[in-house]
Design a protein around this motif. Structure first.
Motif, PDB file in Angstrom:
ATOM      1  N   GLY A  84      56.948  25.168  -2.214  1.00 19.63           N
ATOM      2  CA  GLY A  84      56.456  23.806  -1.972  1.00 19.63           C
ATOM      3  C   GLY A  84      57.384  22.755  -2.561  1.00 19.63           C
ATOM      4  N   PRO A  85      57.404  21.575  -1.950  1.00 24.34           N
ATOM      5  CA  PRO A  85      58.246  20.490  -2.477  1.00 24.34           C
ATOM      6  C   PRO A  85      57.574  19.799  -3.663  1.00 24.34           C
ATOM      7  CG  PRO A  85      57.071  19.743  -0.528  1.00 24.34           C
ATOM      8  CD  PRO A  85      56.656  21.175  -0.744  1.00 24.34           C
ATOM      9  N   GLN A  86      58.356  19.598  -4.725  1.00 26.87           N
ATOM     10  CA  GLN A  86      57.882  18.909  -5.919  1.00 26.87           C
ATOM     11  C   GLN A  86      57.272  17.542  -5.583  1.00 26.87           C
ATOM     12  OE1 GLN A  86      61.213  18.373  -8.683  1.00 26.87           O
ATOM     13  NE2 GLN A  86      60.243  20.085  -9.768  1.00 26.87           N
ATOM     14  N   GLU A  87      57.873  16.884  -4.575  1.00 28.44           N
ATOM     15  CA  GLU A  87      57.482  15.518  -4.210  1.00 28.44           C
ATOM     16  C   GLU A  87      56.039  15.450  -3.702  1.00 28.44           C
ATOM     17  OE1 GLU A  87      60.219  17.087  -3.541  1.00 28.44           O
ATOM     18  OE2 GLU A  87      61.925  15.803  -4.047  1.00 28.44           O
ATOM     19  N   ASN A  99      45.474  28.859  -5.019  1.00 31.04           N
ATOM     20  CA  ASN A  99      45.439  29.551  -6.317  1.00 31.04           C
ATOM     21  C   ASN A  99      44.364  30.631  -6.340  1.00 31.04           C
ATOM     22  OD1 ASN A  99      47.575  28.190  -7.561  1.00 31.04           O
ATOM     23  ND2 ASN A  99      46.241  26.457  -8.064  1.00 31.04           N
ATOM     24  N   LEU A 100      43.198  30.280  -5.766  1.00 31.50           N
ATOM     25  CA  LEU A 100      42.114  31.255  -5.692  1.00 31.50           C
ATOM     26  C   LEU A 100      42.562  32.519  -4.940  1.00 31.50           C
ATOM     27  CD1 LEU A 100      38.932  31.809  -5.947  1.00 31.50           C
ATOM     28  CD2 LEU A 100      38.791  30.812  -3.673  1.00 31.50           C
ATOM     29  N   PHE A 101      43.400  32.332  -3.925  1.00 31.23           N
ATOM     30  CA  PHE A 101      43.873  33.471  -3.123  1.00 31.23           C
ATOM     31  C   PHE A 101      45.067  34.179  -3.763  1.00 31.23           C
ATOM     32  CE2 PHE A 101      42.367  30.437   0.414  1.00 31.23           C
ATOM     33  CZ  PHE A 101      41.062  30.879   0.286  1.00 31.23           C
ATOM     34  N   ASN A 102      45.393  33.775  -5.006  1.00 28.85           N
ATOM     35  CA  ASN A 102      46.503  34.382  -5.741  1.00 28.85           C
ATOM     36  C   ASN A 102      47.858  34.255  -5.066  1.00 28.85           C
ATOM     37  OD1 ASN A 102      45.073  35.258  -8.018  1.00 28.85           O
ATOM     38  ND2 ASN A 102      44.326  37.056  -6.888  1.00 28.85           N
ATOM     39  N   ALA A 103      48.058  33.183  -4.302  1.00 33.01           N
ATOM     40  CA  ALA A 103      49.385  32.946  -3.746  1.00 33.01           C
ATOM     41  C   ALA A 103      50.309  32.585  -4.901  1.00 33.01           C
ATOM     42  CB  ALA A 103      49.336  31.805  -2.739  1.00 33.01           C
ATOM     43  N   GLU A 104      51.548  33.071  -4.834  1.00 30.37           N
ATOM     44  CA  GLU A 104      52.518  32.689  -5.861  1.00 30.37           C
ATOM     45  C   GLU A 104      53.257  31.449  -5.365  1.00 30.37           C
ATOM     46  OE1 GLU A 104      54.942  35.883  -7.741  1.00 30.37           O
ATOM     47  OE2 GLU A 104      56.534  34.392  -7.482  1.00 30.37           O
ATOM     48  N   ILE A 105      53.030  30.324  -6.047  1.00 30.13           N
ATOM     49  CA  ILE A 105      53.571  29.057  -5.556  1.00 30.13           C
ATOM     50  C   ILE A 105      54.791  28.654  -6.381  1.00 30.13           C
ATOM     51  CG2 ILE A 105      53.034  26.601  -5.170  1.00 30.13           C
ATOM     52  CD1 ILE A 105      50.025  27.605  -4.965  1.00 30.13           C
ATOM     53  N   THR A 106      55.903  28.419  -5.676  1.00 34.92           N
ATOM     54  CA  THR A 106      57.122  27.959  -6.341  1.00 34.92           C
ATOM     55  C   THR A 106      57.387  26.526  -5.903  1.00 34.92           C
ATOM     56  OG1 THR A 106      57.994  30.203  -6.097  1.00 34.92           O
ATOM     57  CG2 THR A 106      59.569  28.482  -6.722  1.00 34.92           C
ATOM     58  N   VAL A 107      57.433  25.625  -6.881  1.00 33.59           N
ATOM     59  CA  VAL A 107      57.643  24.211  -6.561  1.00 33.59           C
ATOM     60  C   VAL A 107      59.075  23.822  -6.925  1.00 33.59           C
ATOM     61  CG1 VAL A 107      56.939  21.877  -7.208  1.00 33.59           C
ATOM     62  CG2 VAL A 107      55.214  23.634  -6.826  1.00 33.59           C
ATOM     63  N   VAL A 108      59.800  23.270  -5.957  1.00 34.02           N
ATOM     64  CA  VAL A 108      61.189  22.857  -6.187  1.00 34.02           C
ATOM     65  C   VAL A 108      61.431  21.499  -5.507  1.00 34.02           C
ATOM     66  CG1 VAL A 108      62.095  25.220  -6.343  1.00 34.02           C
ATOM     67  CG2 VAL A 108      62.024  24.076  -4.115  1.00 34.02           C
ATOM     68  N   PRO A 109      62.489  20.780  -5.910  1.00 34.84           N
ATOM     69  CA  PRO A 109      62.810  19.529  -5.197  1.00 34.84           C
ATOM     70  C   PRO A 109      63.030  19.825  -3.717  1.00 34.84           C
ATOM     71  CG  PRO A 109      64.111  19.707  -7.190  1.00 34.84           C
ATOM     72  CD  PRO A 109      63.402  21.033  -7.026  1.00 34.84           C
ATOM     73  N   VAL A 110      62.649  18.880  -2.861  1.00 34.16           N
ATOM     74  CA  VAL A 110      62.622  19.147  -1.423  1.00 34.16           C
ATOM     75  C   VAL A 110      63.975  19.622  -0.889  1.00 34.16           C
ATOM     76  CG1 VAL A 110      63.028  16.741  -0.675  1.00 34.16           C
ATOM     77  CG2 VAL A 110      61.709  18.289   0.792  1.00 34.16           C
ATOM     78  N   ASP A 111      65.074  19.134  -1.445  1.00 34.30           N
ATOM     79  CA  ASP A 111      66.371  19.569  -0.903  1.00 34.30           C
ATOM     80  C   ASP A 111      66.773  20.970  -1.352  1.00 34.30           C
ATOM     81  OD1 ASP A 111      66.843  18.821  -3.472  1.00 34.30           O
ATOM     82  OD2 ASP A 111      68.397  17.325  -3.021  1.00 34.30           O
ATOM     83  N   GLU A 112      65.962  21.580  -2.214  1.00 31.89           N
ATOM     84  CA  GLU A 112      66.252  22.969  -2.613  1.00 31.89           C
ATOM     85  C   GLU A 112      65.332  23.964  -1.915  1.00 31.89           C
ATOM     86  OE1 GLU A 112      66.210  23.398  -6.888  1.00 31.89           O
ATOM     87  OE2 GLU A 112      67.408  21.546  -7.097  1.00 31.89           O
ATOM     88  N   VAL A 113      64.437  23.446  -1.063  1.00 30.03           N
ATOM     89  CA  VAL A 113      63.434  24.305  -0.431  1.00 30.03           C
ATOM     90  C   VAL A 113      64.084  25.394   0.422  1.00 30.03           C
ATOM     91  CG1 VAL A 113      61.723  24.306   1.433  1.00 30.03           C
ATOM     92  CG2 VAL A 113      61.433  22.776  -0.505  1.00 30.03           C
ATOM     93  N   HIS A 114      65.029  24.992   1.259  1.00 29.54           N
ATOM     94  CA  HIS A 114      65.656  25.946   2.182  1.00 29.54           C
ATOM     95  C   HIS A 114      66.266  27.132   1.428  1.00 29.54           C
ATOM     96  CE1 HIS A 114      67.633  27.377   5.806  1.00 29.54           C
ATOM     97  NE2 HIS A 114      68.693  27.578   5.053  1.00 29.54           N
ATOM     98  N   ASN A 115      67.081  26.825   0.403  1.00 26.05           N
ATOM     99  CA  ASN A 115      67.717  27.899  -0.367  1.00 26.05           C
ATOM    100  C   ASN A 115      66.709  28.744  -1.120  1.00 26.05           C
ATOM    101  OD1 ASN A 115      70.256  27.270   0.485  1.00 26.05           O
ATOM    102  ND2 ASN A 115      70.747  26.002  -1.309  1.00 26.05           N
ATOM    103  N   THR A 116      65.661  28.098  -1.609  1.00 28.82           N
ATOM    104  CA  THR A 116      64.643  28.840  -2.367  1.00 28.82           C
ATOM    105  C   THR A 116      63.942  29.859  -1.468  1.00 28.82           C
ATOM    106  OG1 THR A 116      64.325  26.834  -3.680  1.00 28.82           O
ATOM    107  CG2 THR A 116      62.678  28.565  -3.939  1.00 28.82           C
ATOM    108  N   ILE A 117      63.698  29.471  -0.219  1.00 27.45           N
ATOM    109  CA  ILE A 117      63.073  30.410   0.726  1.00 27.45           C
ATOM    110  C   ILE A 117      64.013  31.601   0.965  1.00 27.45           C
ATOM    111  CG2 ILE A 117      62.353  30.720   3.141  1.00 27.45           C
ATOM    112  CD1 ILE A 117      61.406  27.744   3.070  1.00 27.45           C
TER     113      ILE A 117
END
Ligand SMILES: *Cc1c(COP(=O)(O)O)cnc(C)c1O
Length: 314
Positions: A84-87, A99-117
């Protein structure tokens, strides 16, 4: 759930001499329904058939798509990773559900989303896993297919009830819902006005993205339809976005309260409420009269509660 039963279409009101109907996509019986549920059901058919053991997707903390994907993954005991984007990461009812579904959420600045995926997919493969990537919002031909099928449901309803909808309105965001409805119309060689009310994007980009999805889908399905007809069928109205994604005004607030009070139907301020208000304005501005008009309720029920909380605290 293998087969999706048709979602109901209900007549709500006569307004400005037009009759308004609502197709309740929010009644799709999984995770509060909505267009993201209709798309996710299609993606999970691929996931179930393909022996995948993890799902990776993308979206903000208010994403209906991510909530539903996380829910459907949890129901299958599949690990779910959301980037997810920090913004746009403030807590919402959708993020609480993720969170209830235990998804692991990684928050990064929007321009790092592509590489993070990319890195997440790589990391999971190195661990010997077989992850499936669902594009943000359920974008792509699989998502488009879901709304070609929705269009076909509408046609069946028309035949059974001897009615013809002259206009179809809905909230248009990433454009897949819009593209699917237009592709359905083109394939069935129907004539009617399908009007996407933009909730954020402006023209020409907003419409271009819808057109891109339409061309992609028609190409994959070997449908040759002339470009002029495709262009003419794609109406993307950007007049009611206000100042952008999530922004709403007093008239939208009034519309949401009025539809809830009079019809018992929850709308939200980002998508359905904005689009329903936009539809009413469009009808007035274009002098539309004596028509049958279908509004597609694309879901997003948890956002109705975010809206209540926000407006109630004002
Ligand atoms: C995502 C969403 C939309 C827009 O759908 P797109 O296919 O992205 O255009 C409309 N309504 C709701 C409730 C949504 O969550």
């Amino acid at each position: 759930m293998d087969n999706l039963d048709h979602t109901p279409i209900i007549k709500v009101e006569k307004e400005e001499k037009n009759t308004i109907w609502i197709k309740r996509e929010d009644f799709i019986p999984i995770s509060f329904g909505g267009n993201k549920a209709r798309k996710a059901i299609k993606f999970f058919e691929v996931i179930d058939a393909g022996g995948y053991d993890a799902v990776v997707s993308y979206g903000s903390s208010s994403s209906n798509h991510c909530r539903i994907v996380a829910n459907m993954a949890a129901a299958r005991r599949l690990k779910c990773y959301i980037i997810g984007p920090q913004e746009a990461s403030e807590e919402t009812f959708n993020s609480k559900l993720m969170n209830l579904f235990n998804a692991e959420i990684t928050v990064v600045p929007v321009d790092e989303v592509h590489n993070t995926i990319e890195n997440k997919l790589q990391e999971l493969k190195l661990l010997g896993m077989n992850p499936y990537f669902i594009p943000g919002g359920g974008h792509g031909n699989i998502g488009t297919q879901a709304f070609v099928e929705c269009y076909e449901e509408i046609c069946e309803y028309e035949i059974e009830n001897n009615i013809k909808f002259d206009y179809i309105f809905f909230a248009s965001g990433t454009g897949t819902t819009h593209a699917g409805l237009v592709c359905g119309q083109l394939i069935h060689r129907d004539e009617r006005n399908i009007v996407g009310i933009s909730i954020a994007r402006k023209n020409p980009r907003g419409r271009d993205v819808v057109l891109e999805s339409i061309y992609d889908y028609l190409k994959e399905h070997n449908c040759s339809i002339d470009n002029e007809k495709i262009e003419r069928s794609t109406i993307f109205c950007d007049k009611y976005v206000n100042s952008g994604y999530g922004a709403f005004n007093d008239e939208i607030i009034e519309t949401i309260f009025s539809v809830m009070k009079n019809h018992g139907i929850p709308l939200d301020s980002t998508y359905t409420g904005k689009a329903f208000w936009g539809m009413q304005e469009y009808i007035k501005e274009h002098g539309i009269k004596d028509k049958n008009i279908l509004f597609i309720h694309t879901g997003g029920t948890p956002l109705f509660f975010d809206f209540l909380k926000l407006v109630g605290e004002k």
